[in-house]
Design a protein around this motif. Structure first.
Motif, mmCIF file in Angstrom:
data_model
loop_
_atom_site.group_PDB
_atom_site.id
_atom_site.type_symbol
_atom_site.label_atom_id
_atom_site.label_comp_id
_atom_site.label_asym_id
_atom_site.label_seq_id
_atom_site.Cartn_x
_atom_site.Cartn_y
_atom_site.Cartn_z
ATOM 1 N N ARG A 31 0.845 -1.188 0.000
ATOM 2 C CA ARG A 31 0.000 0.000 0.000
ATOM 3 C C ARG A 31 0.875 1.231 0.000
ATOM 4 N NH1 ARG A 31 -4.717 -0.166 4.080
ATOM 5 N NH2 ARG A 31 -5.784 0.828 2.366
ATOM 6 N N PRO A 32 0.413 2.293 -0.615
ATOM 7 C CA PRO A 32 1.199 3.522 -0.582
ATOM 8 C C PRO A 32 1.350 4.006 0.854
ATOM 9 C CG PRO A 32 -0.957 3.903 -1.566
ATOM 10 C CD PRO A 32 -0.823 2.437 -1.346
ATOM 11 N N HIS A 33 2.493 4.624 1.122
ATOM 12 C CA HIS A 33 2.786 5.055 2.487
ATOM 13 C C HIS A 33 1.765 6.073 2.974
ATOM 14 C CE1 HIS A 33 5.116 5.630 6.047
ATOM 15 N NE2 HIS A 33 5.239 6.918 5.820
ATOM 16 N N HIS A 34 1.390 7.016 2.153
ATOM 17 C CA HIS A 34 0.386 8.010 2.513
ATOM 18 C C HIS A 34 -0.781 7.886 1.551
ATOM 19 C CE1 HIS A 34 2.726 10.127 5.489
ATOM 20 N NE2 HIS A 34 3.749 10.117 4.673
ATOM 21 N N ALA A 35 -1.933 7.698 2.111
ATOM 22 C CA ALA A 35 -3.129 7.647 1.267
ATOM 23 C C ALA A 35 -3.380 9.035 0.697
ATOM 24 C CB ALA A 35 -4.317 7.178 2.107
ATOM 25 N N PRO A 36 -3.965 9.112 -0.485
ATOM 26 C CA PRO A 36 -4.191 10.423 -1.087
ATOM 27 C C PRO A 36 -5.031 11.352 -0.220
ATOM 28 C CG PRO A 36 -4.587 8.687 -2.673
ATOM 29 C CD PRO A 36 -4.346 8.034 -1.351
ATOM 30 N N ALA A 37 -6.092 10.834 0.394
ATOM 31 C CA ALA A 37 -6.933 11.702 1.225
ATOM 32 C C ALA A 37 -6.161 12.209 2.427
ATOM 33 C CB ALA A 37 -8.183 10.948 1.669
ATOM 34 N N ARG A 38 -5.324 11.360 2.999
ATOM 35 C CA ARG A 38 -4.534 11.787 4.156
ATOM 36 C C ARG A 38 -3.571 12.901 3.769
ATOM 37 N NH1 ARG A 38 -1.616 7.186 7.237
ATOM 38 N NH2 ARG A 38 -3.777 6.617 7.553
ATOM 39 N N GLU A 50 -4.040 14.964 1.300
ATOM 40 C CA GLU A 50 -4.860 16.143 1.025
ATOM 41 C C GLU A 50 -5.158 16.895 2.321
ATOM 42 O OE1 GLU A 50 -5.986 17.385 -1.825
ATOM 43 O OE2 GLU A 50 -5.278 15.795 -3.136
ATOM 44 N N ILE A 51 -5.422 16.150 3.380
ATOM 45 C CA ILE A 51 -5.732 16.786 4.667
ATOM 46 C C ILE A 51 -4.485 17.417 5.258
ATOM 47 C CG2 ILE A 51 -6.446 16.313 7.042
ATOM 48 C CD1 ILE A 51 -8.307 14.165 5.827
ATOM 49 N N SER A 52 -3.371 16.688 5.249
ATOM 50 C CA SER A 52 -2.157 17.227 5.863
ATOM 51 C C SER A 52 -1.597 18.413 5.083
ATOM 52 C CB SER A 52 -1.092 16.132 6.002
ATOM 53 O OG SER A 52 -0.682 15.696 4.732
ATOM 54 N N GLU A 53 -1.812 18.431 3.771
ATOM 55 C CA GLU A 53 -1.339 19.563 2.971
ATOM 56 C C GLU A 53 -2.335 20.718 2.960
ATOM 57 O OE1 GLU A 53 -0.474 17.975 -0.852
ATOM 58 O OE2 GLU A 53 1.093 16.652 -0.083
ATOM 59 N N GLN A 54 -3.467 20.536 3.617
ATOM 60 C CA GLN A 54 -4.498 21.557 3.757
ATOM 61 C C GLN A 54 -4.983 22.092 2.411
ATOM 62 O OE1 GLN A 54 -2.997 24.445 6.513
ATOM 63 N NE2 GLN A 54 -3.106 23.026 8.223
ATOM 64 N N THR A 55 -5.266 21.158 1.510
ATOM 65 C CA THR A 55 -5.809 21.545 0.209
ATOM 66 C C THR A 55 -7.319 21.750 0.343
ATOM 67 O OG1 THR A 55 -6.213 19.266 -0.445
ATOM 68 C CG2 THR A 55 -4.040 20.185 -0.985
ATOM 69 N N THR A 56 -7.928 22.188 -0.720
ATOM 70 C CA THR A 56 -9.375 22.410 -0.711
ATOM 71 C C THR A 56 -10.119 21.099 -0.480
ATOM 72 O OG1 THR A 56 -9.061 24.229 -2.253
ATOM 73 C CG2 THR A 56 -11.293 23.369 -2.027
ATOM 74 N N LEU A 57 -9.649 20.026 -1.116
ATOM 75 C CA LEU A 57 -10.281 18.724 -0.923
ATOM 76 C C LEU A 57 -10.119 18.251 0.517
ATOM 77 C CD1 LEU A 57 -11.793 16.345 -2.121
ATOM 78 C CD2 LEU A 57 -9.579 15.388 -2.805
ATOM 79 N N GLY A 58 -8.934 18.419 1.083
ATOM 80 C CA GLY A 58 -8.708 18.056 2.484
ATOM 81 C C GLY A 58 -9.602 18.848 3.419
ATOM 82 N N ASN A 78 -19.032 8.022 13.237
ATOM 83 C CA ASN A 78 -18.638 9.070 12.298
ATOM 84 C C ASN A 78 -17.126 9.092 12.127
ATOM 85 O OD1 ASN A 78 -21.260 9.911 11.894
ATOM 86 N ND2 ASN A 78 -21.138 11.570 13.382
ATOM 87 N N GLU A 79 -16.398 8.983 13.228
ATOM 88 C CA GLU A 79 -14.936 8.987 13.153
ATOM 89 C C GLU A 79 -14.412 7.746 12.445
ATOM 90 O OE1 GLU A 79 -13.513 9.565 17.102
ATOM 91 O OE2 GLU A 79 -14.302 11.597 17.211
ATOM 92 N N ARG A 80 -15.037 6.608 12.711
ATOM 93 C CA ARG A 80 -14.606 5.370 12.043
ATOM 94 C C ARG A 80 -14.855 5.459 10.538
ATOM 95 N NH1 ARG A 80 -16.774 2.287 15.495
ATOM 96 N NH2 ARG A 80 -18.823 2.150 14.507
ATOM 97 N N ASP A 81 -16.008 5.985 10.136
ATOM 98 C CA ASP A 81 -16.293 6.163 8.706
ATOM 99 C C ASP A 81 -15.309 7.127 8.063
ATOM 100 O OD1 ASP A 81 -18.410 4.454 9.041
ATOM 101 O OD2 ASP A 81 -19.946 6.038 9.031
ATOM 102 N N PHE A 82 -14.956 8.184 8.779
ATOM 103 C CA PHE A 82 -13.995 9.150 8.265
ATOM 104 C C PHE A 82 -12.615 8.512 8.114
ATOM 105 C CE2 PHE A 82 -10.829 12.533 8.974
ATOM 106 C CZ PHE A 82 -11.154 13.370 7.921
ATOM 107 N N THR A 83 -12.227 7.705 9.087
ATOM 108 C CA THR A 83 -10.935 7.030 9.016
ATOM 109 C C THR A 83 -10.882 6.073 7.828
ATOM 110 O OG1 THR A 83 -10.712 7.179 11.411
ATOM 111 C CG2 THR A 83 -9.302 5.592 10.299
ATOM 112 N N VAL A 84 -11.961 5.351 7.593
ATOM 113 C CA VAL A 84 -12.014 4.449 6.439
ATOM 114 C C VAL A 84 -11.907 5.250 5.147
ATOM 115 C CG1 VAL A 84 -13.551 2.910 5.141
ATOM 116 C CG2 VAL A 84 -13.258 2.621 7.603
#
Length: 124
Positions: A29-36, A38-46, A114-120
């Protein structure tokens, strides 16, 4: 020293690796998931992902608060009815706690879901 061609081990070309013969080896698996990222880079999608989580948590909190207001807030109306003093103290002392506990339990379970769904979503 010439070797007999019949004694030489047969060469095989491996074109598809398997894990213990059960099938294809899973890709790492990639080391960083794309959504993760996006959130850490504080993009619009994140920002949209985080806002979605915050909205769902706020909705759960307002639903729990609304349930408490309806159930506990209606107690003065219920207690205004002519009733023996023992019934009034019974409702106040014993009847309110299970209601508050049930609403709080529902809220915690909803927030965790909600948190579990967000983590998934983020780790996908």
């Amino acid at each position: 020293m010439s070797e007999d061609p019949q004694r030489r081990p047969r060469r095989e070309t491996v074109t598809y690796a398997t894990a213990l013969g059960d099938g294809p080896v899973p890709r790492p698996r990639p080391h960083h998931a794309p959504a993760r990222s996006e959130i850490s880079e504080q993009t619009t999608l994140g920002h949209t992902y985080v806002r979605s989580l915050m909205r769902s948590q706020l909705r759960a909190a307002l639903t729990g608060l609304g349930a408490l207001v309806l159930l506990v807030g209606s107690l003065p109306l219920l207690l205004a009815l002519p009733a023996p003093e023992a019934v009034v103290w019974g409702v106040l002392g014993v009847g309110v706690h299970p209601v508050v506990w049930a609403v709080a339990r529902w809220y915690v379970r909803r927030a965790e879901r909600n948190e579990r769904d967000f983590t998934v979503l983020v780790e996908r």
